[in-house]
Every structure is written in C-alpha cells, then in structure tokens.
Design a protein around this motif. Structure first.
Motif, PDB file in Angstrom:
ATOM      1  N   VAL A   4      10.487 -27.993 101.254  1.00  0.00           N
ATOM      2  CA  VAL A   4      11.274 -28.060 102.489  1.00  0.00           C
ATOM      3  C   VAL A   4      12.662 -28.592 102.139  1.00  0.00           C
ATOM      4  O   VAL A   4      12.833 -29.344 101.189  1.00  0.00           O
ATOM      5  CB  VAL A   4      10.615 -28.979 103.552  1.00  0.00           C
ATOM      6  CG1 VAL A   4       9.308 -28.402 104.035  1.00  0.00           C
ATOM      7  CG2 VAL A   4      10.406 -30.377 103.024  1.00  0.00           C
ATOM      8  N   ALA A   5      13.633 -28.185 102.930  1.00  0.00           N
ATOM      9  CA  ALA A   5      15.005 -28.653 102.707  1.00  0.00           C
ATOM     10  C   ALA A   5      15.213 -29.950 103.480  1.00  0.00           C
ATOM     11  O   ALA A   5      15.004 -30.010 104.688  1.00  0.00           O
ATOM     12  CB  ALA A   5      15.999 -27.604 103.171  1.00  0.00           C
ATOM     13  N   VAL A   6      15.593 -30.975 102.775  1.00  0.00           N
ATOM     14  CA  VAL A   6      15.887 -32.271 103.398  1.00  0.00           C
ATOM     15  C   VAL A   6      17.399 -32.439 103.381  1.00  0.00           C
ATOM     16  O   VAL A   6      18.021 -32.494 102.320  1.00  0.00           O
ATOM     17  CB  VAL A   6      15.195 -33.426 102.641  1.00  0.00           C
ATOM     18  CG1 VAL A   6      15.570 -34.767 103.246  1.00  0.00           C
ATOM     19  CG2 VAL A   6      13.697 -33.242 102.642  1.00  0.00           C
ATOM     20  N   LYS A   7      17.990 -32.502 104.577  1.00  0.00           N
ATOM     21  CA  LYS A   7      19.436 -32.667 104.706  1.00  0.00           C
ATOM     22  C   LYS A   7      19.724 -34.105 105.103  1.00  0.00           C
ATOM     23  O   LYS A   7      19.057 -34.680 105.945  1.00  0.00           O
ATOM     24  CB  LYS A   7      19.983 -31.713 105.761  1.00  0.00           C
ATOM     25  CG  LYS A   7      19.801 -30.257 105.410  1.00  0.00           C
ATOM     26  CD  LYS A   7      20.350 -29.367 106.485  1.00  0.00           C
ATOM     27  CE  LYS A   7      20.112 -27.921 106.117  1.00  0.00           C
ATOM     28  NZ  LYS A   7      20.616 -27.014 107.143  1.00  0.00           N
TER      29      LYS A   7
ATOM     30  N   LEU B 234      27.510 -32.502 112.166  1.00  0.00           N
ATOM     31  CA  LEU B 234      28.389 -33.492 111.540  1.00  0.00           C
ATOM     32  C   LEU B 234      28.840 -33.077 110.148  1.00  0.00           C
ATOM     33  O   LEU B 234      29.814 -33.622 109.622  1.00  0.00           O
ATOM     34  CB  LEU B 234      27.690 -34.844 111.469  1.00  0.00           C
ATOM     35  CG  LEU B 234      27.372 -35.522 112.807  1.00  0.00           C
ATOM     36  CD1 LEU B 234      26.639 -36.824 112.572  1.00  0.00           C
ATOM     37  CD2 LEU B 234      28.650 -35.765 113.583  1.00  0.00           C
ATOM     38  N   ALA B 235      28.137 -32.136 109.540  1.00  0.00           N
ATOM     39  CA  ALA B 235      28.491 -31.713 108.186  1.00  0.00           C
ATOM     40  C   ALA B 235      29.869 -31.056 108.164  1.00  0.00           C
ATOM     41  O   ALA B 235      30.608 -31.190 107.190  1.00  0.00           O
ATOM     42  CB  ALA B 235      27.441 -30.761 107.641  1.00  0.00           C
ATOM     43  N   GLY B 236      30.242 -30.338 109.244  1.00  0.00           N
ATOM     44  CA  GLY B 236      31.565 -29.719 109.303  1.00  0.00           C
ATOM     45  C   GLY B 236      32.669 -30.755 109.361  1.00  0.00           C
ATOM     46  O   GLY B 236      33.734 -30.581 108.784  1.00  0.00           O
ATOM     47  N   LEU B 237      32.429 -31.862 110.047  1.00  0.00           N
ATOM     48  CA  LEU B 237      33.436 -32.932 110.133  1.00  0.00           C
ATOM     49  C   LEU B 237      33.571 -33.678 108.811  1.00  0.00           C
ATOM     50  O   LEU B 237      34.674 -34.077 108.420  1.00  0.00           O
ATOM     51  CB  LEU B 237      33.056 -33.912 111.244  1.00  0.00           C
ATOM     52  CG  LEU B 237      33.008 -33.351 112.669  1.00  0.00           C
ATOM     53  CD1 LEU B 237      32.481 -34.416 113.619  1.00  0.00           C
ATOM     54  CD2 LEU B 237      34.377 -32.892 113.096  1.00  0.00           C
TER      55      LEU B 237
ATOM     56  N   ASN C 171      27.569 -31.381 102.970  1.00  0.00           N
ATOM     57  CA  ASN C 171      26.245 -31.215 103.533  1.00  0.00           C
ATOM     58  C   ASN C 171      25.228 -31.277 102.402  1.00  0.00           C
ATOM     59  O   ASN C 171      24.732 -30.255 101.947  1.00  0.00           O
ATOM     60  CB  ASN C 171      26.139 -29.890 104.294  1.00  0.00           C
ATOM     61  CG  ASN C 171      24.864 -29.839 105.120  1.00  0.00           C
ATOM     62  OD1 ASN C 171      24.151 -30.816 105.223  1.00  0.00           O
ATOM     63  ND2 ASN C 171      24.592 -28.690 105.700  1.00  0.00           N
ATOM     64  N   PRO C 172      24.927 -32.490 101.917  1.00  0.00           N
ATOM     65  CA  PRO C 172      23.953 -32.594 100.831  1.00  0.00           C
ATOM     66  C   PRO C 172      22.562 -32.185 101.324  1.00  0.00           C
ATOM     67  O   PRO C 172      22.112 -32.604 102.384  1.00  0.00           O
ATOM     68  CB  PRO C 172      23.995 -34.070 100.436  1.00  0.00           C
ATOM     69  CG  PRO C 172      24.605 -34.769 101.582  1.00  0.00           C
ATOM     70  CD  PRO C 172      25.436 -33.781 102.329  1.00  0.00           C
ATOM     71  N   SER C 173      21.919 -31.335 100.559  1.00  0.00           N
ATOM     72  CA  SER C 173      20.591 -30.853 100.909  1.00  0.00           C
ATOM     73  C   SER C 173      19.757 -30.795  99.633  1.00  0.00           C
ATOM     74  O   SER C 173      20.254 -30.393  98.574  1.00  0.00           O
ATOM     75  CB  SER C 173      20.691 -29.474 101.546  1.00  0.00           C
ATOM     76  OG  SER C 173      19.407 -28.969 101.790  1.00  0.00           O
TER      77      SER C 173
END
Length: 116
Positions: free
Chosen positions: A27-30, A36-39, A43-45
């Motif tokens: 699963v991807a954990v962000k 908020l990633a755009g601000l 976006n670490p995932s």
C-alpha cells in the motif's frame, strides 16, 4: 502457571504471524495529504506491506498511551514522594524524641522500651 503464559504468548505470536501473512499486499503510505502536497511542493510516498502499517499503528498507539499515562500520573508520583519525605522526617523525629526520653537512663531499659 508458567505453561499457561507460554501458551498465551505462542497463540498471540501465531495470530500476529497469520495477520502478517494475510496482509502482505503493498500500500502507498503518504506523509502529506494530496491537497497540501501542492502547497508544500513535495509529496513523499512509500510502498510498504499492509501489515507494517497495521503493526506500526498499534505500536504508535501503545507508545502514545504509555506517554499519556506517565504524564497523567505525574501528580500522583509527586504526592507519593512528598509523603515518603514526610514519613522519613517523622521517623527521624520519633527516634530523636525517644533518644531524649531515655537520656540518663539505663541502656538496657531504653532498648527494651524502644523495642515495644
């Protein structure tokens, strides 16, 4: 009683292993929500197995609970330490007063009186 404890631990370990084997999918954990990633311009995932997320949540909850209880019980620990200091001071005062009471008396009678 020791065998009951070992059996309980073994059952718990088998249950944990079964949960881990049943939830091996990635699963991807962000760390930051997409809004908020755009601000933040990042976006670490990370891709991790689901059981790692489950066990990580359990461990994080336990750690937070232990810290919360330790902070909550601070007042009780302070009160217990204060009472221990008062008890020590009162015992010293009783010893001093008994010493003054038996001053000038026979040592054997003073020891017998102190023991009772």
């Amino acid at each position: 009683m020791r065998y009951v404890r070992y059996a309980s631990i073994a059952i718990f370990a088998v249950a944990l292993i079964l949960v881990a084997l049943a939830n091996r999918g990635l699963v991807a954990v962000k760390l930051v929500p997409d809004e908020l990633a755009g601000l933040a311009a990042l976006n670490p995932s990370h891709e991790v197995p689901l059981f790692v997320v489950i066990y990580g949540g359990i461990v994080a909850g336990l750690v937070i609970g232990f810290i919360w209880e330790w902070i909550r019980e601070h007042g009780e620990r302070v009160a217990a330490a204060r009472q221990a200091r008062e008890l020590s001071a009162l015992r010293a005062e009783v010893r001093r007063l008994k010493g003054e009471k038996h001053e000038g008396k026979d040592e054997v009678l003073a020891l017998l009186d102190e023991a009772s």
